[in-house]
Design a protein around this motif. Structure first.
Motif, PDB file in Angstrom:
ATOM      1  N   SER B 143      -1.012   1.444  -2.147  1.00 23.18           N
ATOM      2  CA  SER B 143       0.253   1.032  -1.559  1.00 23.18           C
ATOM      3  C   SER B 143       0.346   1.299  -0.065  1.00 23.18           C
ATOM      4  O   SER B 143       1.353   0.987   0.555  1.00 23.18           O
ATOM      5  CB  SER B 143       1.411   1.754  -2.261  1.00 23.18           C
ATOM      6  N   VAL B 144      -0.692   1.918   0.467  1.00 20.81           N
ATOM      7  CA  VAL B 144      -0.633   2.245   1.897  1.00 20.81           C
ATOM      8  C   VAL B 144      -0.642   0.959   2.720  1.00 20.81           C
ATOM      9  O   VAL B 144      -1.483   0.085   2.527  1.00 20.81           O
ATOM     10  CB  VAL B 144      -1.810   3.157   2.299  1.00 20.81           C
ATOM     11  N   LEU B 157       3.462  10.713   3.587  1.00 21.50           N
ATOM     12  CA  LEU B 157       3.606   9.263   3.587  1.00 21.50           C
ATOM     13  C   LEU B 157       5.100   8.954   3.673  1.00 21.50           C
ATOM     14  O   LEU B 157       5.907   9.636   3.047  1.00 21.50           O
ATOM     15  CB  LEU B 157       3.052   8.672   2.292  1.00 21.50           C
ATOM     16  N   ILE B 158       5.444   7.963   4.454  1.00 23.46           N
ATOM     17  CA  ILE B 158       6.840   7.524   4.445  1.00 23.46           C
ATOM     18  C   ILE B 158       6.871   6.036   4.150  1.00 23.46           C
ATOM     19  O   ILE B 158       5.875   5.342   4.310  1.00 23.46           O
ATOM     20  CB  ILE B 158       7.584   7.834   5.778  1.00 23.46           C
ATOM     21  N   SER B 159       8.018   5.567   3.702  1.00 17.13           N
ATOM     22  CA  SER B 159       8.080   4.159   3.343  1.00 17.13           C
ATOM     23  C   SER B 159       8.022   3.295   4.595  1.00 17.13           C
ATOM     24  O   SER B 159       8.537   3.657   5.649  1.00 17.13           O
ATOM     25  CB  SER B 159       9.305   3.849   2.503  1.00 17.13           C
ATOM     26  N   GLU B 160       7.378   2.167   4.440  1.00 17.92           N
ATOM     27  CA  GLU B 160       7.092   1.281   5.570  1.00 17.92           C
ATOM     28  C   GLU B 160       8.374   0.827   6.278  1.00 17.92           C
ATOM     29  O   GLU B 160       8.452   0.802   7.503  1.00 17.92           O
ATOM     30  CB  GLU B 160       6.266   0.092   5.064  1.00 17.92           C
ATOM     31  N   ASP B 161       9.388   0.493   5.491  1.00 16.76           N
ATOM     32  CA  ASP B 161      10.616  -0.001   6.114  1.00 16.76           C
ATOM     33  C   ASP B 161      11.290   1.065   6.970  1.00 16.76           C
ATOM     34  O   ASP B 161      11.854   0.773   8.022  1.00 16.76           O
ATOM     35  CB  ASP B 161      11.601  -0.502   5.048  1.00 16.76           C
ATOM     36  N   LEU B 162      11.199   2.297   6.490  1.00 17.07           N
ATOM     37  CA  LEU B 162      11.771   3.406   7.264  1.00 17.07           C
ATOM     38  C   LEU B 162      11.002   3.539   8.574  1.00 17.07           C
ATOM     39  O   LEU B 162      11.591   3.685   9.649  1.00 17.07           O
ATOM     40  CB  LEU B 162      11.674   4.700   6.454  1.00 17.07           C
ATOM     41  N   PHE B 187      14.080  23.052   8.051  1.00 15.17           N
ATOM     42  CA  PHE B 187      13.566  22.087   9.031  1.00 15.17           C
ATOM     43  C   PHE B 187      12.059  22.190   9.008  1.00 15.17           C
ATOM     44  O   PHE B 187      11.522  23.265   9.247  1.00 15.17           O
ATOM     45  CB  PHE B 187      14.045  22.444  10.441  1.00 15.17           C
ATOM     46  N   THR B 188      11.385  21.138   8.725  1.00 16.62           N
ATOM     47  CA  THR B 188       9.930  21.194   8.717  1.00 16.62           C
ATOM     48  C   THR B 188       9.386  19.940   9.367  1.00 16.62           C
ATOM     49  O   THR B 188       9.880  18.850   9.121  1.00 16.62           O
ATOM     50  CB  THR B 188       9.392  21.295   7.279  1.00 16.62           C
ATOM     51  N   ASN B 189       8.389  20.148  10.190  1.00 10.84           N
ATOM     52  CA  ASN B 189       7.762  18.997  10.831  1.00 10.84           C
ATOM     53  C   ASN B 189       6.634  18.456   9.967  1.00 10.84           C
ATOM     54  O   ASN B 189       5.864  19.226   9.381  1.00 10.84           O
ATOM     55  CB  ASN B 189       7.206  19.390  12.203  1.00 10.84           C
ATOM     56  N   PHE B 190       6.563  17.152   9.903  1.00 13.15           N
ATOM     57  CA  PHE B 190       5.486  16.508   9.168  1.00 13.15           C
ATOM     58  C   PHE B 190       4.853  15.442  10.049  1.00 13.15           C
ATOM     59  O   PHE B 190       5.525  14.866  10.912  1.00 13.15           O
ATOM     60  CB  PHE B 190       6.020  15.841   7.895  1.00 13.15           C
ATOM     61  N   ILE B 191       3.591  15.210   9.793  1.00 16.95           N
ATOM     62  CA  ILE B 191       2.912  14.124  10.489  1.00 16.95           C
ATOM     63  C   ILE B 191       2.823  12.937   9.534  1.00 16.95           C
ATOM     64  O   ILE B 191       2.457  13.103   8.366  1.00 16.95           O
ATOM     65  CB  ILE B 191       1.503  14.560  10.946  1.00 16.95           C
ATOM     66  N   VAL B 192       3.175  11.784  10.026  1.00 19.52           N
ATOM     67  CA  VAL B 192       3.085  10.582   9.199  1.00 19.52           C
ATOM     68  C   VAL B 192       1.618  10.165   9.109  1.00 19.52           C
ATOM     69  O   VAL B 192       1.034   9.726  10.093  1.00 19.52           O
ATOM     70  CB  VAL B 192       3.913   9.428   9.815  1.00 19.52           C
ATOM     71  N   ALA B 193       1.026  10.365   7.931  1.00 17.85           N
ATOM     72  CA  ALA B 193      -0.368   9.961   7.769  1.00 17.85           C
ATOM     73  C   ALA B 193      -0.441   8.460   7.555  1.00 17.85           C
ATOM     74  O   ALA B 193      -1.333   7.787   8.041  1.00 17.85           O
ATOM     75  CB  ALA B 193      -0.993  10.687   6.587  1.00 17.85           C
ATOM     76  N   GLY B 194       0.503   7.953   6.810  1.00 21.03           N
ATOM     77  CA  GLY B 194       0.499   6.523   6.533  1.00 21.03           C
ATOM     78  C   GLY B 194       1.852   6.076   6.044  1.00 21.03           C
ATOM     79  O   GLY B 194       2.735   6.892   5.770  1.00 21.03           O
ATOM     80  N   THR B 195       2.005   4.771   5.989  1.00 25.74           N
ATOM     81  CA  THR B 195       3.249   4.228   5.454  1.00 25.74           C
ATOM     82  C   THR B 195       2.922   3.489   4.162  1.00 25.74           C
ATOM     83  O   THR B 195       1.842   2.942   4.001  1.00 25.74           O
ATOM     84  CB  THR B 195       3.904   3.254   6.444  1.00 25.74           C
TER      85      THR B 195
END
Lengths: 281, 424, 407
Positions: B143-144, B157-162, B187-195
């Motif tokens: 789904s990436v 991973l975050i959703s593509e539309d977001l 509060f936590t920082n995350f890195i977007v690896a993929g959508t």
């Protein structure tokens, strides 16, 4: 089976919506509450000090003014602890706050360790939170402000409401009673403007010291929504001040949340930079 | 007689091969149809199971009561211990911890101030453990849309539309603003690896998938988890087994009256799932009934034809003085044997095919554009106990029935007319 | 042509056996159509249910309304165009939505409070009981209807009361008791889960959003009416119409359509397997008839017919099975399928849950395209299956065939 697939997808969507509305919700209550409540309920602002009129025919308004006079100050610095009664355990959050008028307040959390160093700035209708763990300043914006704060019945918006009770409500004394062993006047406040959170409130005010001892908030329909009990009234810098407040949502089961002022100082010199975004970091 | 008949079947291929092939094919088709249909029917259940409910779900009792609100303050505290216990108790079940949460995703500008923020629904699943099937359950890799799967802690991973709403590129960092288990700020920082694209508008608007350990750190849930999901080895929900696991677990916890004691629930217990389950069961039952009936009629016809085909042979046998009843009985025995042999062969082939398809899955992504996460593009036929016997229903039963009917003609035949009839 | 006549005559000649095969094949044929019709019926049902309960055939939404973002609800409401609503009459149903908190038995639920016109007939949400309760009770309790999923989650049943708290247009908290007038069952969870339906006028008054709505659902006729208007026709989907965002049926059904499309693949496999069952019957018959009619085959060849021609006769014989089967299937299948379509197929429904039980049934839908495709599929595949055993014929030696010693 196809429409069941659709149903399943819809269910995901629904659970998703629910998750979204859960964002600011927790069963436990809230960190922010302390700040909010102290600024909403116990106005720290420099309210009108003019009304030194007749005391014999005490109108609701004059009583509220006296409450204002008693409680308000140019500014205040306080340390507080908040005890949140969770379903599982109680937890205590302590913070130090600076506030000036109704429009500016700044708080820093002291404990527990996980939250220590988190700072919050409320300035002219805007709200920022700084967190050392993420090293970020986050602004709570737009419609998020209207959401209730972590399961409480106050929204961020309420917290931003910096109007005086006497500006919003018409008040009248409805009866007298005794509460916590003190003579009290019971005031009924009815909103004069439309854009308020509570259409009607009832306040039990110490007839001698002009300290609210109980406050109830009602819905437009008359339904009691929440109740606050204020206790441990002490004389501090020439004013009577309730140091403990117990807050309870009357529609929900639970023990409510307890706030305790551990230290409070009025009319101090607060450097101006406290109320700037620079002080968040 | 039976031995003789069996010998006949085995040696006289002309007599037995075709019927055996037909019965075997029929039995195999029945098995495949059943497993495919059950698989397809079970798909939405499977989706629910993968995403939300598991086959069996263990939470605290308090959590279960308010499960739709993801009340992480009511989480299982010593969940790792519990998982270990569960693994010991029910080793066949794959037990996994998950945390569901709602949060605010806050995307910073270059100065670190809020550039945009949106509410998200979150899943914390075991992304990195060796052998974890969690990413697979969510069909994540397929789904990436942009970027890649997370491969180290702190990535998500975050959703593509977001992502596209806030112009977020893979590799960017954002802050997840949520609530800790105890009700404090998180509060936590995350890195977007993929959508990823989930294929459901609601989810695509705002969803985030993070690793379980990251969630535990973020929400102060060390060693705790919101939900422990149990996955039975069968691909599709096996209610009996799930209920058995649930009953056994709950019996063990019954004595504990604490509201935070664990409780097991099956997929059926989840809101709306009971209906879905009944619905699925009755529809697939109905469809399978129709298919098995159709198959039965076809094989019955086969049996009938087989009987008719031996018209001549029976004529000769009657002419030679063989007892009609004996001929008829031998015909039925033969049919039973052929039916059984055919069914065994057909079922074996069917089970082998179904099982291998179940393991490998059939990628129908070519048939469906926009492969989505919610709708896995891999279809798997169901493998359960039924596939081992369902082929025998049309295989044996209709073979015997068909022959019985065809053979009934034997009694009508008169010896005197036989030779005439047979044109011998 | 001769081949056809010959093949047909041969088939008719074998009488009972042919009809047996034809019957079996016709059964398979009808079942395939029934199965596909059932699937199509489900798809159609999924669409129609969603339209009937939730979306209508078109929708005019407040431009700020986002159904996936409850936070937009506070802003996404506006005055409805009375002229428009009068014009549309029964073909429009305005809905107003507000975020609220429900407190069933001291528990807390975030819900959407949805106001619906109690006289509307467009959406399936049951309003009649609310209507009579609303007109009977003067300003007392608010009648509400909820779906059975919501009822189950909140442990509510018809007749129960719960407090609902909301904020009006100005942000003022208000709370009242609502009485669950009815619990309904629906296939559409998005009108059920976490939703409380109350009379529109009540919600408007409660929220001080007089004459306002979040969206206006349109019926098919409503869409047609607006499109038929002389001046202001409905714009393309997603465009504004008199200040409201118009979404057409396709836009509203987009997600469902995607799912349906995605599912087509796996249902094809089922059709195929089913067809295999029927073809097995033809195959079986073909082998048998070739076996039994070796003498005949031998004779044909001996008489000088080319082998190819003989193969042709047998192939066509087999294929005619399917043609006859289709004819026969039409004969008995059509009335049956029509009847099933008329009555629908009942589905089990949980009767243990209190509430209005909606007869859960599926009505198969047989589209012309599907029928044609099935006919072609059956004929072509039976042609193939008939040919395979018939091929053997071409290898036969006429002399041996005549003796009947071949296979």
């Amino acid at each position: 089976m196809f429409n069941k697939n659709i149903e399943t997808i819809k269910r995901f969507q629904n659970s998703h919506l629910k998750a979204k509305s859960r964002i600011m919700f927790s069963h436990n209550g809230a960190l922010m509450l302390a700040v909010i409540l102290f600024s909403v309920i116990l106005p720290g602002g420099s309210h009108a000090r003019s009304a030194r009129g007749e005391q014999t025919q005490q109108s609701g308004e004059s009583i509220l003014r006296k409450v204002d006079q008693n409680l308000s100050s140019k500014n205040r610095i306080f340390e507080s602890s908040m005890i949140i009664h969770g379903r599982r355990s109680d937890r205590t959050v302590t913070s130090r706050s600076w506030s000036e008028g109704d429009k500016k307040s700044f708080s820093e959390y002291l404990s527990p360790a996980a939250e220590a160093g988190t700072k919050m700035l409320k300035l002219e209708g805007q709200l920022w939170i700084y967190t050392p763990s993420a090293d970020r300043t986050i602004q709570i914006s737009g419609h998020m402000l209207r959401q209730s704060v972590m399961g409480s019945d106050l929204s961020y918006e309420d917290m931003m409401d910096d109007r005086k009770l006497t500006d919003i409500y018409d008040s009248r004394v409805v009866s007298k009673d005794t509460l916590q062993g003190r003579d009290v006047l019971i005031l009924e406040l009815t909103a004069r403007v439309t854009d308020v959170a509570y259409h009607r409130q009832k306040m039990w005010i110490d007839a001698e010291r002009f300290v609210p001892l109980r406050q109830e908030m009602y819905a437009k329909s008359g339904q009691l929504l929440k109740r606050m009990e204020l206790k441990d009234v002490e004389r501090i810098q020439g004013r009577w001040f309730p140091k403990t407040m117990i807050y309870k949502d009357m529609l929900k089961e639970g023990k409510g949340t307890e706030f305790r002022m551990t230290k409070i100082q009025f009319d101090q010199q607060i450097p101006a930079h406290i109320f700037t975004k620079a002080s968040l970091r | 007689m039976k031995k003789f008949l069996l010998k006949g079947i085995l040696h006289d291929r002309g007599r037995s091969l075709l019927p055996v092939i037909v019965v075997a094919t029929g039995a195999m088709l029945t098995v495949l149809l059943y497993s495919w249909l059950t698989g397809v029917m079970g798909e939405s259940l499977e989706m629910s199971s993968n995403f939300m409910t598991g086959d069996v779900k263990v939470t605290t009792r308090a959590y279960a009561a308010d499960a739709d609100q993801f009340p992480n303050d009511l989480a299982i505290l010593d969940s790792d211990l519990l998982v270990e216990e569960l693994r010991k108790e029910e080793p066949a079940v794959d037990w996994v911890s998950r945390i569901r949460f709602g949060a605010l995703a806050d995307f910073p500008d270059s100065a670190g101030e809020t550039r945009g923020q949106g509410p998200v629904a979150g899943w914390a699943i075991d992304l990195f453990s060796e052998g974890s099937l969690e990413a697979q359950r969510f069909n994540l890799a397929a789904s990436v849309v942009r970027g890649a799967m997370p491969d180290s802690p702190g990535e998500c991973l975050i959703s593509e539309d977001l992502a596209s709403r806030f112009n977020v590129e893979p590799g960017e960092e954002f802050t997840l603003f949520g609530t800790t288990m105890e009700g404090g700020f998180s509060f936590t920082n995350f890195i977007v690896a993929g959508t990823v694209r989930f294929g459901s508008a609601g989810l695509d608007r705002g969803a985030v998938v993070i690793d379980l350990n990251d969630a535990r750190n973020a929400f102060a849930m060390q060693g705790a988890t919101g939900e422990i999901l149990g996955y039975l080895p069968e691909t599709y929900f096996d209610e009996e087994e799930a209920e058995a696991v649930k009953a056994k677990l709950n019996a063990g916890w019954a004595a504990d009256t604490d509201e935070f004691a664990p409780v097991a629930q099956t997929l059926r217990d989840m809101p709306g799932m009971g209906d879905l389950l009944d619905y699925t069961k009755s529809i697939s039952g109905f469809m399978i009934f129709i298919f098995v009936s159709a198959m039965t009629i076809v094989l019955w016809n086969g049996g009938l034809l087989g009987g008719l085909r031996r018209y001549t042979e029976f004529g000769v046998r009657i002419a030679l003085g063989e007892d009609k009843g004996h001929i008829y009985r031998s015909l039925l025995w033969e049919a039973l044997m052929i039916g059984t042999i055919g069914s065994v062969i057909g079922t074996t082939i069917g089970v082998v095919i179904a099982t291998s398809l179940n393991i490998h899955g059939i990628d129908i992504s070519g048939m469906m554009k926009n492969a989505t996460m919610l709708m896995p593009s891999i279809v798997r036929p169901a493998v359960d106990s039924v596939i081992y016997y369902i082929g025998f229903i049309p295989g044996v039963f209709s073979m015997v029935l068909g022959n019985a009917l065809a053979g009934a003609g034997i009694y009508k035949r008169e010896t005197a007319r036989l030779f005439n009839e047979l044109e011998v | 042509m001769l081949t056809f006549i010959l093949a047909f005559r041969n088939l008719m000649g074998s009488g009972k056996r042919t009809w047996l095969n034809v019957s079996v094949l016709s059964l398979a044929f009808v079942v395939i159509i029934f199965y596909n019709g059932l699937l199509e019926g489900w798809n159609v049902q999924a669409r129609t249910d969603t339209m009937a309960w939730e979306t209508g055939n078109g929708r005019l939404s407040h431009p700020l309304f986002d159904q996936f973002d409850p936070f937009t609800l506070a802003d996404s409401h506006g005055k409805t165009d009375e002229g428009l609503l009068t014009l549309l009459g029964k073909d429009a149903s305005p809905v107003l939505i507000t975020q609220a908190t429900a407190y069933p038995n001291g528990r807390l639920f975030n819900v959407l409070l949805k106001g619906i016109d109690t006289r509307q007939t467009l959406l399936s949400v049951p309003v009649r009981l609310m209507d009579s309760l609303a007109s009977a009770g003067e300003g007392g309790v608010i009648p509400a209807v909820i779906g059975d999923r919501m009822a189950k989650a909140a442990k509510l049943k018809a007749g129960d009361m719960m407090v609902v708290r909301w904020r009006d247009a100005n942000g003022t908290f208000d709370a009242r008791e609502v009485m669950i007038a009815e619990v309904f069952r629906t296939n559409v969870p998005s009108v059920d889960v976490s939703q409380v339906w109350i009379p529109l006028e009540y919600l408007r008054e409660m929220t001080s959003m007089y004459g306002e709505a979040t969206y206006i659902t349109l019926s098919k006729e409503g869409v047609a009416k607006l499109n038929g208007a002389a001046d202001d026709k409905l714009p393309a989907s997603g465009e504004l119409y008199k200040g409201w965002r118009y979404e057409d049926e396709d836009a509203l059904m987009h997600e469902i359509d995607t799912v349906i499309k995605a599912k087509k693949g796996s249902s094809t496999v089922i059709s195929m397997l089913l067809l295999c069952i029927a073809l097995l019957a033809i195959f079986d018959t073909q082998i048998l008839s070739i076996f039994r009619r070796q003498k005949e085959i031998g004779t044909y060849i001996a008489l000088g017919m080319t082998r190819l021609k003989v193969v042709g006769i047998f192939t066509i014989e087999g294929t005619i099975h399917s043609v006859l089967a289709i004819a026969l299937g039409t004969l008995w299948g059509m009335p049956l399928l029509k009847w099933i379509q008329h009555t629908g197929i009942p589905m089990p429904s949980n009767t243990d849950q209190a509430g209005l039980a909606i007869a859960d049934k599926i009505v198969p839908v047989y589209s012309a395209g599907m029928l044609l495709a099935t006919v072609l599929l059956v004929v072509i595949s039976s042609l193939v299956v008939s040919y395979i055993p018939a091929r053997k014929i071409s290898k036969m030696k006429p002399t041996e065939a005549l003796k009947g010693k071949l296979v």
